[in-house]
Design an enzyme around this catalytic site. Structure first.
Site, PDB file in Angstrom:
ATOM      1  N   GLU A   6       7.178   6.274   6.746  1.00  0.00           N
ATOM      2  CA  GLU A   6       7.095   6.484   8.150  1.00  0.00           C
ATOM      3  C   GLU A   6       6.837   5.397   8.935  1.00  0.00           C
ATOM      4  OE1 GLU A   6       6.273  10.141   5.599  1.00  0.00           O
ATOM      5  OE2 GLU A   6       5.428   8.157   5.730  1.00  0.00           O
ATOM      6  N   PRO A  12       8.346  -1.674  -7.646  1.00  0.00           N
ATOM      7  CA  PRO A  12       7.498  -0.442  -7.435  1.00  0.00           C
ATOM      8  C   PRO A  12       7.346  -0.190  -5.908  1.00  0.00           C
ATOM      9  CG  PRO A  12       6.795  -1.631  -9.208  1.00  0.00           C
ATOM     10  CD  PRO A  12       7.986  -2.686  -8.382  1.00  0.00           C
ATOM     11  N   ARG A  13       7.377   1.058  -5.532  1.00  0.00           N
ATOM     12  CA  ARG A  13       7.009   1.493  -4.251  1.00  0.00           C
ATOM     13  C   ARG A  13       5.579   1.209  -3.939  1.00  0.00           C
ATOM     14  NH1 ARG A  13       9.637   3.691  -0.004  1.00  0.00           N
ATOM     15  NH2 ARG A  13       8.607   4.753   1.547  1.00  0.00           N
ATOM     16  N   GLY A  28       5.953  -5.294   2.006  1.00  0.00           N
ATOM     17  CA  GLY A  28       6.579  -5.759   3.224  1.00  0.00           C
ATOM     18  C   GLY A  28       7.767  -6.451   2.878  1.00  0.00           C
ATOM     19  N   GLU A  29       8.408  -6.775   1.907  1.00  0.00           N
ATOM     20  CA  GLU A  29       9.642  -7.567   1.771  1.00  0.00           C
ATOM     21  C   GLU A  29      10.948  -6.590   1.124  1.00  0.00           C
ATOM     22  OE1 GLU A  29       7.680 -11.764   0.687  1.00  0.00           O
ATOM     23  OE2 GLU A  29       8.339 -10.597  -0.878  1.00  0.00           O
ATOM     24  N   ASN A  41      14.472   5.611   1.622  1.00  0.00           N
ATOM     25  CA  ASN A  41      15.427   5.294   2.456  1.00  0.00           C
ATOM     26  C   ASN A  41      16.639   4.394   2.183  1.00  0.00           C
ATOM     27  OD1 ASN A  41      16.781   4.719   5.039  1.00  0.00           O
ATOM     28  ND2 ASN A  41      15.160   3.377   5.573  1.00  0.00           N
ATOM     29  N   GLU A  74      18.666   1.448   4.544  1.00  0.00           N
ATOM     30  CA  GLU A  74      18.297   0.072   4.537  1.00  0.00           C
ATOM     31  C   GLU A  74      19.177  -0.918   3.815  1.00  0.00           C
ATOM     32  OE1 GLU A  74      14.263  -0.498   3.270  1.00  0.00           O
ATOM     33  OE2 GLU A  74      13.379  -0.023   5.311  1.00  0.00           O
TER      34      GLU A  74
END
Length: 382
Positions: free
Chosen positions: A64, A269-270, A311-312, A336, A339
């Site tokens: 989000e 990994p998320r 963040g990458e 998502n 992207e």
């Protein structure tokens, strides 16, 4: 009213255990142990006050927060004198919000849905308007905003059939909650119909904010840098936002059917608390790997990179020839896929994509994405 009273009573029962839960989660994600008082609506009495009007955006977690980026940038452009307040519930959401926006926003935890905490939050920040991303609605927060005549909007809203059935089981609590929202901007007509059935009013179909992505130049530059470190002449594929239960079958499929031509596998990994666990999986299988956090070139004889940074992801996608979007080999609904497609990168997804059903259907129909049934099919297509 009776159901909301019972709902509040349940919160009072669990209050003593909430700090323990944060401490426990903080073992792997220290962010959960930071600013704990904010979870209960307590802020430093002499702390800095937001300047100008406060426009509040709530993005519960990582996905989000990323999706909210175009909205936040538009708000900053159109209301330069306002303060953007960005709230979260998860440590990964807050960390990614800082990585994306830095000091351009004020960040805080959304308080637990206790009346005293909600009132303290609204008294402290005094937002002019609130925007909740996707489906993050809480009965006491919505009721408090309605009482103050504070416009509270549900934006980029989606609601699955399964979630609708869950809300309808507790309709005496959730129907007034949805009805009290100031408006809803739904992703699709199907989402709009389900949100209306849940009790929401003034529902409009505005599309998915994630299609509004603009890839920053610095992200593209980082992608080029990563590709150089990976080896410019090598083929690179990325397993992005992987979840528990996906890395093991992917790694085992790669061992059964090795990729040719020294192709490089990048596993991202998320959630950061799983970085070490995936490293242990690689070590247990005798697979040499390089960590992204080591910030060094990948030797030609190493076939795997572990993406252990936050963040990458978009830069990783820019560095890859093929992207698999995780959370879709296991029944978690996927992540998502817009992207990598925005970067023109061929994208693979698994069978479970209910979180992005419309976007996935359109991507598959357009030939921008290909669905695979399992990890062996994934490696075969790669």
């Amino acid at each position: 009213m009776l159901m909301r009273a019972l709902y509040c009573a349940m919160w009072w029962i669990v209050i003593p255990f909430l700090p323990l839960r944060l401490w426990w989660r903080g073992r792997r994600e220290p962010g959960y142990r930071a600013h704990v008082a904010e979870r209960f609506g307590r802020y430093p009495a002499k702390g800095p006050r937001p300047r100008g009007e406060v426009l509040w955006v709530h993005a519960v977690s990582l996905g989000e927060t990323r999706a909210a980026t175009p909205l936040i940038e538009r708000l900053r452009r159109d209301y330069p004198e306002a303060t953007i307040l960005l709230t979260h519930m998860t440590a990964t959401g807050r960390e990614s919000g800082h990585a994306l926006h830095g000091d351009g926003v004020v960040q805080a935890w959304l308080p637990y849905d206790l009346p005293f905490a909600v009132d303290a939050f609204l008294d402290h920040f005094k937002p002019r308007a609130g925007m909740l991303m996707e489906t993050e609605v809480w009965p006491n927060m919505v009721a408090a905003c309605a009482k103050r005549q504070l416009p509270l909007l549900l934006v980029n809203a989606r609601l699955s059939e399964r979630s609708l059935r869950g809300y309808q089981r507790w309709s005496s609590l959730t129907q007034p909650m949805f009805a009290a929202l100031g408006g809803v901007a739904a992703q699709t007509a199907a989402d709009a119909a389900r949100l209306t059935a849940a009790g929401a009013r003034d529902v409009e179909v505005t599309g998915n904010l994630k299609f509004d992505i603009v890839v920053p130049d610095d992200t593209l530059a980082l992608g080029r840098e990563l590709r150089t470190r990976f080896g410019a002449a090598r083929s690179v594929w990325l397993a992005a936002s992987t979840r528990d239960g996906e890395e093991v079958p992917i790694l085992d499929a790669l061992l059964r059917n090795p990729l040719p031509d020294a192709a490089l596998t990048v596993i991202l990994p998320r959630h950061p608390q799983r970085f070490q666990g995936v490293a242990d999986l690689l070590t247990a299988r005798g697979i040499p790997f390089v960590r992204r956090s080591d910030n060094r070139d990948v030797p030609a004889d190493v076939r795997v990179v572990l993406g252990d940074t936050l963040g990458e992801q978009l830069a990783y996608c820019a560095a890859a020839d093929i992207v698999f979007m995780g959370g879709s080999l296991v029944p978690l609904g996927g992540h998502n896929l817009i992207e990598p497609i925005a970067l023109g990168v061929p994208t693979l997804i698994g069978p479970h994509t209910f979180n992005f059903a419309d976007a996935t259907m359109r991507a598959v129909e357009a030939g921008a994405a290909l669905r695979v049934a399992d990890a062996d099919a994934l490696v075969e297509q790669v």
